[in-house]
Scaffold this motif. Structure first.
Motif, PDB file in Angstrom:
ATOM      1  N   VAL A   1       0.992   5.595  -0.167  1.00 66.18           N
ATOM      2  CA  VAL A   1       0.422   6.939  -0.164  1.00 66.18           C
ATOM      3  C   VAL A   1       1.325   7.800  -1.038  1.00 66.18           C
ATOM      4  CG1 VAL A   1       0.135   9.041   1.200  1.00 66.18           C
ATOM      5  CG2 VAL A   1      -0.845   6.898   2.015  1.00 66.18           C
TER       6      VAL A   1
ATOM      7  N   ALA B   1      -3.453  11.485   5.475  1.00 64.92           N
ATOM      8  CA  ALA B   1      -3.353  10.165   4.834  1.00 64.92           C
ATOM      9  C   ALA B   1      -2.336   9.284   5.549  1.00 64.92           C
ATOM     10  CB  ALA B   1      -2.985  10.317   3.360  1.00 64.92           C
TER      11      ALA B   1
ATOM     12  N   ARG C   1       0.834  -1.208   0.000  1.00 72.10           N
ATOM     13  CA  ARG C   1       0.000   0.000   0.000  1.00 72.10           C
ATOM     14  C   ARG C   1       0.867   1.257   0.000  1.00 72.10           C
ATOM     15  NH1 ARG C   1      -2.486   0.771   4.398  1.00 72.10           N
ATOM     16  NH2 ARG C   1      -4.404   1.740   3.645  1.00 72.10           N
TER      17      ARG C   1
ATOM     18  N   ALA D   1      -3.184   3.635  -1.741  1.00 73.84           N
ATOM     19  CA  ALA D   1      -4.096   3.890  -0.623  1.00 73.84           C
ATOM     20  C   ALA D   1      -4.655   5.304  -0.703  1.00 73.84           C
ATOM     21  CB  ALA D   1      -3.373   3.685   0.713  1.00 73.84           C
TER      22      ALA D   1
ATOM     23  N   GLU E   1      -3.782   8.292   9.086  1.00 72.80           N
ATOM     24  CA  GLU E   1      -4.984   7.451   9.112  1.00 72.80           C
ATOM     25  C   GLU E   1      -4.822   6.132   8.366  1.00 72.80           C
ATOM     26  OE1 GLU E   1      -8.083   9.903   7.559  1.00 72.80           O
ATOM     27  OE2 GLU E   1      -7.909  11.418   9.160  1.00 72.80           O
ATOM     28  N   LEU E   2      -4.070   6.139   7.278  1.00 73.61           N
ATOM     29  CA  LEU E   2      -4.016   4.964   6.408  1.00 73.61           C
ATOM     30  C   LEU E   2      -2.848   4.033   6.706  1.00 73.61           C
ATOM     31  CD1 LEU E   2      -4.961   6.738   3.060  1.00 73.61           C
ATOM     32  CD2 LEU E   2      -6.459   5.438   4.594  1.00 73.61           C
TER      33      LEU E   2
ATOM     34  N   PRO F   1       0.346   3.528   5.505  1.00 75.48           N
ATOM     35  CA  PRO F   1       0.777   2.786   4.315  1.00 75.48           C
ATOM     36  C   PRO F   1       2.075   2.022   4.554  1.00 75.48           C
ATOM     37  CG  PRO F   1       1.419   5.068   4.129  1.00 75.48           C
ATOM     38  CD  PRO F   1       0.585   4.976   5.378  1.00 75.48           C
TER      39      PRO F   1
END
Length: 217
Positions: A4, A40, A2, A28, A43-44, A46
């Motif tokens: 970003v 990003a 994943r 992502a 929260e994500l 990556p």
């Protein structure tokens, strides 16, 4: 894996998304500003971030600072920074924490898909991918007044440059079309002449060499 991605130019951002997806990366998020990148990354979470140095709203080093903040919050977060020009300060800031998973490439490298994707994968795996032009500038800056660098043979300097880009002994041997044993001998000589601790860990030795080139002793 994943990713970003942060790039403010739409066409380049869209092209990078398509390129990475073609090599089986999962995007992502693809964002265009510093605040979006902060969110990003937080929260994500990556596997790797690919970040343009200059992002809105400041268009200075917003992208780099976002990436550094994220690495402080999540140590070891792999970050590959893209820049229009060689800025040694950016390389220093990226390498300051002494851990791996960092890369700094000029945007021109993006147009060589295999080289770019290899850099993303190397950084995501915890390695180091430094642009050859960055390494050449560091070498040139230190060579004039650095006696240990002056003791290196032309072949040893060539090996040092490839080592500092983040390449393993096997990759250097393949690039120079020599045996891995010959490269191991060259790297041993380089470490001895530069007064660095010998290491078999690719990432640790790259960071040691870069620290030597950038800060000196």
């Amino acid at each position: 894996m994943r990713v970003v991605l942060a790039e403010d130019l739409f066409l380049l951002r869209d092209g990078l998304v398509r390129l990475l997806e073609a090599y089986d990366f999962e995007i992502a998020a693809a964002v265009e500003s510093g605040p979006e990148l902060d969110r990003a990354l937080a929260e994500l979470k990556p596997d790797v971030a690919v970040v343009d140095v200059r992002l809105p709203p400041t268009l200075t080093d917003e992208g780099l600072q976002c990436a550094l903040r994220a690495r402080r919050d999540r140590p070891g977060l792999p970050v590959l920074v893209l820049s229009q020009h060689v800025e040694q300060l950016y390389a220093r800031e990226l390498l300051a924490d002494g851990s791996g998973g960092v890369g700094y490439l000029l945007k021109d490298r993006v147009f060589d898909a295999d080289q770019f994707v290899d850099a993303v994968r190397r950084v995501a795996a915890g390695g180091t991918a430094m642009d050859p032009q960055v390494i050449q500038q560091l070498l040139a800056r230190r060579a004039a007044d650095d006696r240990p660098l002056g003791r290196l043979t032309p072949r040893e300097r060539e090996v040092l440059e490839l080592m500092a880009q983040g390449r393993s002994n096997a990759a250097i041997a393949a690039h120079l079309v020599v045996t891995e044993r010959a490269i191991a001998k060259h790297t041993s000589n380089i470490f001895a002449k530069l007064g660095l601790e010998v290491s078999d860990d690719d990432n640790r030795r790259v960071l040691a060499v870069l620290a030597y080139l950038d800060h000196g002793h």
